[in-house]
Design an enzyme around this catalytic site. Sequence first.
Site: not given
Ligand SMILES: *Cc1c(COP(=O)(O)O)cnc(C)c1O
Length: 469
Positions: A112
Amino acid sequence: MRYVSTRGEAAPRGFDDVLLAGLAEDGGLFLPESWPVLTVAEWRALRGLPYAELAARLLHRFAGEAMTLDEMRALTTDAYAGFRHPAVTPLVQIAPNQFVLELFHGPTLAFKDVALQLLGRLFDHVLTKRGERITIVGATSGDTGSAAIEACRDREAVDIVILHPENRTSEVQRRQMTTVLSPNVANIALKGSFDDCQDLVKTMFLDAPFRKEMRLAAVNSINWARIAAQIVYYAYAALNLGAPEREVAVAVPTGNFGNVLAAWAARQMGLPIAHFIIGSNRNDILARFLAANDMTARDVEPSLSPSMDIQVSSNFERLLFELMGRDGAATAGLMRDFRAEGRMPVPDAAWKKARELFTGFTLDDAGTLAEIQRLHRDAGYLADPHTAVGTAAAHALWSDRKMPLIIAATAHPAKFPDAVQRATGIRPALPPALADLYERPERFTVLPNDLGEVEAMVRAHARRNAVPA
Ligand SMILES: *Cc1c(COP(=O)(O)O)cnc(C)c1O
């Protein structure tokens, strides 16, 4: 460049409005009115560029008149200078034609950061130009909060207040939030659960006078700019593996469908991504949809990959809108049905179109631990439990293929050390920049589960009345 809503009722908006609004007024999600498609020659000309330069050139196409290329370059250069790897999102080969795309070299060790580090700077840039300020308020069970705080710390035009449930996050997660001592950051440890935190945030956003006065904003995963920023790393990886002359495929561990949607958006721009594998844990609504057109929400069950413990993948609405031929009224109808009945009756033709490009893959907790162990044994690679869902999909579905497969690695193994240690006996260490996390001073305010007290704290923290110089 203008943006339309997936529910067809909101007026088209420019990039900066879409950035600040997040959600459209009709409840839909924004998408470009038409996709910026690059020719083969244009893609080829992007090969070999540094990450921040590639980001500037691609994202400039989405910003349109809202920003110049030079302005965008200044933001992407600054956003990605803080990553711990010079390639920002490096590729690591784990098997013939299988490449892990490491997205976890940002400040909070999760993917993120790649989008949010830029988003915080985009907010600041647009707001400063307009002479406005916002107050970001959010609830977190652990991970999103720290990425949002790192993105917004020390930004001129942004204040941020994050609620977490007191004593219910891991110590690493709490410290990643509470050791950021910037004056524009406030942490509330709520005496309650994550759901209580979320309910309070929702109530604040529904309180229209309060929302307006505080200029409340969110940084949730439906923000178009987040998706746009995530397109860049798929382009970077695909170009490194021979695109546009060579087709590639992707495998993405998925929760809200944002990360895989970004890969699909790269395809819409002309990048030859031929296939998409969607990884789920036991919360497998997307896999059930792809296998049997069964889009039925069940109760969320906890797993070893908590960021994928989701039953309503909000970004799926963007794909649905395209599958429905960009019919906003039809998309709105399906979303209404889903909300009312917990089940979405996707027309067969749309479902078949989805199956041509997407394959679902599900892995339970035992399978996740087995995969972390297998990958470490076979390739000497330590994967976190989210990434392991992707590598397991690659192992099961892609072992005999000649086309390169890009597997999104969404978290650093040290973010989930217990699972990794259970599977391999190895406890992954935090990177040096975070090694003193346990010694750093913390700052947070413990509050009861009470709307009045939380609103008072937001009010005291928000600098909404002061106009930045
Ligand atoms: C947020 C997150 C996901 C999921 O990502 P999306 O964009 O919601 O599909 C997967 N793995 C980790 C470690 C995350 O922080």
